[in-house]
Motif scaffolding. Sequence first.
Motif, PDB file in Angstrom:
ATOM      1  N   GLU A 137     -39.929  -3.383 -25.739  1.00 45.88           N
ATOM      2  CA  GLU A 137     -38.593  -3.365 -25.125  1.00 45.88           C
ATOM      3  C   GLU A 137     -38.253  -1.953 -24.641  1.00 45.88           C
ATOM      4  N   ILE A 138     -38.582  -0.957 -25.482  1.00 46.01           N
ATOM      5  CA  ILE A 138     -38.272   0.442 -25.123  1.00 46.01           C
ATOM      6  C   ILE A 138     -39.080   0.841 -23.871  1.00 46.01           C
ATOM      7  N   LYS A 139     -40.344   0.470 -23.891  1.00 48.99           N
ATOM      8  CA  LYS A 139     -41.234   0.783 -22.753  1.00 48.99           C
ATOM      9  C   LYS A 139     -40.688   0.149 -21.462  1.00 48.99           C
ATOM     10  N   TYR A 179     -37.659  -0.794 -20.859  1.00 48.34           N
ATOM     11  CA  TYR A 179     -36.363  -0.186 -20.519  1.00 48.34           C
ATOM     12  C   TYR A 179     -36.584   1.084 -19.687  1.00 48.34           C
ATOM     13  N   TRP A 180     -37.462   1.967 -20.170  1.00 49.55           N
ATOM     14  CA  TRP A 180     -37.679   3.227 -19.446  1.00 49.55           C
ATOM     15  C   TRP A 180     -38.386   2.990 -18.109  1.00 49.55           C
ATOM     16  N   SER A 181     -39.257   2.000 -18.076  1.00 49.43           N
ATOM     17  CA  SER A 181     -39.924   1.694 -16.799  1.00 49.43           C
ATOM     18  C   SER A 181     -38.883   1.261 -15.776  1.00 49.43           C
ATOM     19  N   HIS A 204     -34.748   5.760 -10.834  1.00 48.24           N
ATOM     20  CA  HIS A 204     -33.497   6.511 -10.691  1.00 48.24           C
ATOM     21  C   HIS A 204     -33.441   7.753 -11.572  1.00 48.24           C
ATOM     22  N   PHE A 205     -34.460   7.926 -12.408  1.00 43.97           N
ATOM     23  CA  PHE A 205     -34.388   8.934 -13.467  1.00 43.97           C
ATOM     24  C   PHE A 205     -34.114  10.341 -12.930  1.00 43.97           C
ATOM     25  N   ASP A 206     -34.836  10.716 -11.892  1.00 45.96           N
ATOM     26  CA  ASP A 206     -34.732  12.097 -11.381  1.00 45.96           C
ATOM     27  C   ASP A 206     -33.466  12.356 -10.571  1.00 45.96           C
ATOM     28  N   LEU A 266     -44.986  15.362 -24.728  1.00 42.32           N
ATOM     29  CA  LEU A 266     -44.946  13.981 -25.219  1.00 42.32           C
ATOM     30  C   LEU A 266     -43.759  13.231 -24.643  1.00 42.32           C
ATOM     31  N   ALA A 267     -44.022  12.009 -24.192  1.00 37.54           N
ATOM     32  CA  ALA A 267     -43.011  11.199 -23.506  1.00 37.54           C
ATOM     33  C   ALA A 267     -42.554  11.974 -22.275  1.00 37.54           C
ATOM     34  N   SER A 268     -43.517  12.303 -21.451  1.00 38.64           N
ATOM     35  CA  SER A 268     -43.289  13.223 -20.334  1.00 38.64           C
ATOM     36  C   SER A 268     -42.428  12.619 -19.222  1.00 38.64           C
ATOM     37  N   GLY A 269     -42.246  11.317 -19.215  1.00 40.70           N
ATOM     38  CA  GLY A 269     -41.386  10.696 -18.199  1.00 40.70           C
ATOM     39  C   GLY A 269     -41.848  11.068 -16.798  1.00 40.70           C
ATOM     40  N   THR A 270     -40.934  11.542 -15.972  1.00 38.50           N
ATOM     41  CA  THR A 270     -41.275  11.938 -14.599  1.00 38.50           C
ATOM     42  C   THR A 270     -41.794  13.381 -14.539  1.00 38.50           C
ATOM     43  N   ALA A 271     -42.036  13.966 -15.713  1.00 35.49           N
ATOM     44  CA  ALA A 271     -42.719  15.274 -15.816  1.00 35.49           C
ATOM     45  C   ALA A 271     -41.849  16.496 -15.536  1.00 35.49           C
ATOM     46  N   VAL A 272     -40.564  16.388 -15.762  1.00 34.55           N
ATOM     47  CA  VAL A 272     -39.695  17.553 -15.547  1.00 34.55           C
ATOM     48  C   VAL A 272     -40.132  18.691 -16.483  1.00 34.55           C
ATOM     49  N   VAL A 273     -40.324  18.355 -17.750  1.00 35.71           N
ATOM     50  CA  VAL A 273     -40.693  19.386 -18.731  1.00 35.71           C
ATOM     51  C   VAL A 273     -42.144  19.832 -18.520  1.00 35.71           C
ATOM     52  N   THR A 330     -44.980   3.264 -15.078  1.00 40.13           N
ATOM     53  CA  THR A 330     -44.081   3.495 -13.944  1.00 40.13           C
ATOM     54  C   THR A 330     -43.640   4.956 -13.926  1.00 40.13           C
ATOM     55  N   MET A 331     -43.283   5.473 -15.103  1.00 36.69           N
ATOM     56  CA  MET A 331     -42.923   6.893 -15.204  1.00 36.69           C
ATOM     57  C   MET A 331     -44.134   7.755 -14.812  1.00 36.69           C
ATOM     58  N   LEU A 332     -45.307   7.390 -15.324  1.00 40.19           N
ATOM     59  CA  LEU A 332     -46.496   8.214 -15.068  1.00 40.19           C
ATOM     60  C   LEU A 332     -46.863   8.249 -13.582  1.00 40.19           C
ATOM     61  N   ASP A 377     -48.996   6.144 -26.651  1.00 39.16           N
ATOM     62  CA  ASP A 377     -47.822   6.061 -27.526  1.00 39.16           C
ATOM     63  C   ASP A 377     -47.733   7.383 -28.296  1.00 39.16           C
ATOM     64  N   ALA A 378     -46.557   7.963 -28.339  1.00 44.17           N
ATOM     65  CA  ALA A 378     -46.368   9.239 -29.049  1.00 44.17           C
ATOM     66  C   ALA A 378     -46.714   9.117 -30.536  1.00 44.17           C
ATOM     67  N   GLU A 379     -46.728   7.878 -31.012  1.00 45.02           N
ATOM     68  CA  GLU A 379     -47.040   7.636 -32.424  1.00 45.02           C
ATOM     69  C   GLU A 379     -48.552   7.590 -32.641  1.00 45.02           C
ATOM     70  N   THR A 390     -35.094   8.076 -29.801  1.00 48.10           N
ATOM     71  CA  THR A 390     -35.476   6.687 -29.508  1.00 48.10           C
ATOM     72  C   THR A 390     -36.751   6.245 -30.243  1.00 48.10           C
ATOM     73  N   LEU A 391     -37.175   7.047 -31.236  1.00 49.70           N
ATOM     74  CA  LEU A 391     -38.420   6.692 -31.938  1.00 49.70           C
ATOM     75  C   LEU A 391     -38.194   5.561 -32.943  1.00 49.70           C
ATOM     76  N   VAL A 392     -39.185   4.701 -33.024  1.00 54.08           N
ATOM     77  CA  VAL A 392     -39.127   3.600 -33.991  1.00 54.08           C
ATOM     78  C   VAL A 392     -39.526   4.126 -35.371  1.00 54.08           C
TER      79      VAL A 392
HETATM   80  C1  LIG Z   1     -35.280   9.936 -21.771  1.00 54.21           C
HETATM   81  S1  LIG Z   1     -36.897   9.801 -21.091  1.00 54.21           S
HETATM   82  C2  LIG Z   1     -37.386  11.507 -21.243  1.00 54.21           C
HETATM   83  C3  LIG Z   1     -38.475  11.911 -20.276  1.00 54.21           C
HETATM   84  C4  LIG Z   1     -38.835  13.393 -20.319  1.00 54.21           C
HETATM   85  N1  LIG Z   1     -39.259  13.806 -21.642  1.00 54.21           N
HETATM   86  C5  LIG Z   1     -37.677  14.251 -19.867  1.00 54.21           C
HETATM   87  O1  LIG Z   1     -37.026  14.848 -20.710  1.00 54.21           O
HETATM   88  O2  LIG Z   1     -37.436  14.311 -18.645  1.00 54.21           O
HETATM   89  C6  LIG Z   1     -37.785   9.027 -22.372  1.00 54.21           C
HETATM   90  C7  LIG Z   1     -39.275   8.820 -22.080  1.00 54.21           C
HETATM   91  O3  LIG Z   1     -39.915   8.567 -23.309  1.00 54.21           O
HETATM   92  C8  LIG Z   1     -40.922   7.602 -23.117  1.00 54.21           C
HETATM   93  N2  LIG Z   1     -41.193   7.060 -24.445  1.00 54.21           N
HETATM   94  C9  LIG Z   1     -40.302   6.561 -25.330  1.00 54.21           C
HETATM   95  N3  LIG Z   1     -40.917   6.275 -26.485  1.00 54.21           N
HETATM   96  C10 LIG Z   1     -42.223   6.591 -26.330  1.00 54.21           C
HETATM   97  C11 LIG Z   1     -43.364   6.534 -27.171  1.00 54.21           C
HETATM   98  N4  LIG Z   1     -43.289   6.087 -28.423  1.00 54.21           N
HETATM   99  N5  LIG Z   1     -44.543   6.954 -26.689  1.00 54.21           N
HETATM  100  C12 LIG Z   1     -44.652   7.412 -25.412  1.00 54.21           C
HETATM  101  N6  LIG Z   1     -43.610   7.487 -24.565  1.00 54.21           N
HETATM  102  C13 LIG Z   1     -42.407   7.093 -25.025  1.00 54.21           C
HETATM  103  C14 LIG Z   1     -40.317   6.655 -22.113  1.00 54.21           C
HETATM  104  O4  LIG Z   1     -41.285   5.874 -21.462  1.00 54.21           O
HETATM  105  C15 LIG Z   1     -39.591   7.640 -21.190  1.00 54.21           C
HETATM  106  O5  LIG Z   1     -40.441   8.059 -20.160  1.00 54.21           O
END
Ligand SMILES: C[S@@+](CC[C@H](N)C(=O)[O-])C[C@H]1O[C@@H](n2cnc3c(N)ncnc32)[C@H](O)[C@@H]1O
Length: 267
Positions: free
Chosen positions: A14-16, A18-20, A25-27, A62-69, A88-90, A110-112, A132-134
């Motif tokens: 669900e989390i995956k 949601y972010w996809s 629109h993220f950027d 980790l969880a690089s999203g659209t790679a801002v960081v 989708t983010m990647l 997965d960051a885990e 948002t970590l489980v």
């Molecule tokens: C709020 S965005 C942050 C993106 C980026 N870190 C930034 O600050 O611009 C959250 C990102 O975390 C990723 N994400 C959430 N839980 C994750 C997990 N357990 N493993 C890998 N990616 C995860 C989502 O797919 C999403 O791209």
Amino acid sequence: MSETHGKNYNLRDEIKAYWSARAAHFDLSPGHEIFSEDERQAWRALIEKHLGAGNGRPALDLASGTAVVSHLMDDAGFRVTGLDWSETMLALARTKAKKRGRDITFRTADAENTMEPDGAYDVIVTRHLVWTLVDPAACFAEWMRVLKPGGKLLIVDGDFVNVGFAEKLVKRLAAFAERIGLIRPEISHAPAELAGKHAEILSQVHFSQGARAGDVAAMLQQAGFESVTIDTELQKIHRAQAKHLSFFKATARGLQHRYAICAQKPL
Ligand SMILES: C[S@@+](CC[C@H](N)C(=O)[O-])C[C@H]1O[C@@H](n2cnc3c(N)ncnc32)[C@H](O)[C@@H]1O
């Protein structure tokens, strides 16, 4: 879990998803992408303060999203690998790196369970993931494994659940000003239909009551990290972002519990 999915579709899926769904629109949002050189410099200063100069050292975003960081880290001289579980983010991250001509590696994971080798990184950085970590304890153990001895972890996050009195007041004033036509409605870059999904996910994650810096720091210590430092001096970043936000949104943002935490793997 939503009723439309079978038993094998769990909270992580669900989390995956949601972010996809938010990726396109993220950027567009100040606070996600960077819209000024002032803000870029402020982030750069935060990175250098806690992690030092990159000097070609390997860093994992980790969880690089659209790679801002990832780009901030690349600008600071790190050799960056970005991991995210949303394809989708990647895809957007890869396009951005190509456009900027940057040699950043992106992998799905997965960051885990990063699937990265033991002791491979000098630095791990992660923004807006921890809330948002489980299973944060499992993640922190995994991050400890992939760091080199003496390697550093930099978390940037916040408590987006507990809204203090002042922030509530600002939000009420904004709603009132909007109602009487004094200000235009705030543009939201998150599709409206996802608001319910956000609340549903938030209620099930580990930090459903809000990711307070002290609690995250205590968990890092339990995982074996040393020199755990909480840094709330993020005003320069927030001031730069405020120039691209409405007065009310910027004020509310400045009142939130946002922080960086730096921690070290023992030598
Ligand atoms: C709020 S965005 C942050 C993106 C980026 N870190 C930034 O600050 O611009 C959250 C990102 O975390 C990723 N994400 C959430 N839980 C994750 C997990 N357990 N493993 C890998 N990616 C995860 C989502 O797919 C999403 O791209």
